[in-house]
Design a protein around this motif. Structure first.
Motif, mmCIF file in Angstrom:
data_model
loop_
_atom_site.group_PDB
_atom_site.id
_atom_site.type_symbol
_atom_site.label_atom_id
_atom_site.label_comp_id
_atom_site.label_asym_id
_atom_site.label_seq_id
_atom_site.Cartn_x
_atom_site.Cartn_y
_atom_site.Cartn_z
ATOM 1 N N THR A 139 1.284 -0.717 3.354
ATOM 2 C CA THR A 139 0.066 -2.136 4.276
ATOM 3 C C THR A 139 -0.615 -1.838 4.414
ATOM 4 O O THR A 139 -1.103 -0.495 5.048
ATOM 5 C CB THR A 139 1.098 -2.701 5.470
ATOM 6 N N THR A 140 -1.834 -2.383 4.030
ATOM 7 C CA THR A 140 -3.371 -1.964 4.434
ATOM 8 C C THR A 140 -3.944 -3.783 4.627
ATOM 9 O O THR A 140 -3.762 -4.385 4.567
ATOM 10 C CB THR A 140 -3.926 -2.206 2.690
ATOM 11 N N VAL B 130 -8.034 -7.752 -2.177
ATOM 12 C CA VAL B 130 -7.069 -8.712 -1.339
ATOM 13 C C VAL B 130 -6.065 -8.956 -2.751
ATOM 14 O O VAL B 130 -4.902 -8.728 -2.611
ATOM 15 C CB VAL B 130 -7.239 -10.456 -0.349
ATOM 16 N N LEU C 155 -4.146 -6.105 -4.675
ATOM 17 C CA LEU C 155 -3.669 -5.382 -3.406
ATOM 18 C C LEU C 155 -1.947 -5.795 -3.846
ATOM 19 O O LEU C 155 -1.136 -5.820 -3.907
ATOM 20 C CB LEU C 155 -3.286 -5.423 -2.124
ATOM 21 N N VAL D 112 -0.201 -7.219 2.995
ATOM 22 C CA VAL D 112 -2.334 -7.034 3.457
ATOM 23 C C VAL D 112 -2.271 -7.311 4.861
ATOM 24 O O VAL D 112 -1.314 -8.910 4.931
ATOM 25 C CB VAL D 112 -2.940 -7.573 2.159
#
Length: 246
Positions: free
Chosen positions: A2-3, A17, A20, A27
């Motif tokens: 998770t970022t 975004v 990813l 995200v």
């Protein structure tokens, strides 16, 4: 993994975004205008949208959004208008970096969290004592005193470089330095350097936002890119801009 992405609705942030999500990552995107953001990025089961400005959130709220994240990425910047350049908050990027780092440390993560900061080639890496001409040094000095966004970018990177350092148990970091930003539709070949290979003032190169987003996604997800550039401030250019280098 998770970022958390702050500045996610910006021209580079939304591309990050997408990069990813295309990798299958989860995200959390902090945005002020979620409707416009969703129109651009689209709905996705791995995307959580947080409607807020990062500096408007309480410490507890920041801690909650950071909790469980493997990486943090900042694409924050000042808008190119009089209000954006000279109005509040003048320390948008630096204060966001500080608050996010404080939240990570308060949470005492079991493993270090990666922090990827979008910065600028106009900011030198003082760990390397990068050579700068007298003329460029004078102009950068003026920028530092007259343009709050430039000082903010310098201070944000310096916070990671000097306050977090390279041996912090909770946070590892990388500050990505693109040169003159341009828009392109697809990821193209790009080159990475420990220091600028041309003057950001007198002989700037070009860097597409989508290439910056691609590289930041590579860093956020770990792997070879992270092992190569953790604790450093790589400069990124589109490969085509290297023609005719000095």
């Amino acid at each position: 993994m998770t970022t958390l992405v702050v500045g996610a609705s910006g021209a580079t942030g939304r591309l990050l975004v997408k990069q990813l999500l295309d990798r299958g990552e989860n995200v959390r995107a902090v945005v002020r205008s979620p409707d416009r953001f969703i129109e651009t990025v689209g709905n996705h089961e791995n995307l959580s949208v947080i409607r807020a400005g990062i500096l408007e959130l309480s410490d507890a709220q920041v801690a909650g959004h950071v909790d469980g994240c493997d990486a943090l990425a900042s694409c924050l910047g000042h808008t190119l208008s009089l209000k954006g350049m000279f109005g509040a908050p003048r320390r948008l990027v630096t204060d966001a970096v500080r608050r996010l780092c404080d939240a990570v440390k308060a949470g005492k993560p079991e493993k270090s969290v990666r922090f990827v900061l979008m910065n600028t080639a106009g900011n030198g890496n003082r760990d390397l004592h990068e050579p700068v001409s007298f003329g460029e040094r004078c102009i950068v000095g003026l920028f530092r005193r007259l343009l709050p966004p430039h000082a903010d970018n310098e201070d944000a990177a310096d916070y990671l470089r000097t306050r977090i350092g390279r041996d912090d148990a909770a946070i590892q970091w990388c500050a990505v330095r693109p040169d003159s930003l341009i828009d392109e539709g697809e990821v193209t070949e790009y080159a990475l350097h420990a220091s600028p290979i041309r003057s950001a003032i007198f002989d700037p190169g070009k860097t597409s936002r989508i290439n910056v987003a691609h590289f930041m996604a590579e860093l956020a997800t770990g792997g070879d890119a992270w092992r190569a550039w953790q604790g450093k401030m790589p400069v990124i250019y589109n490969a085509v801009s290297n023609v005719g280098e000095r």
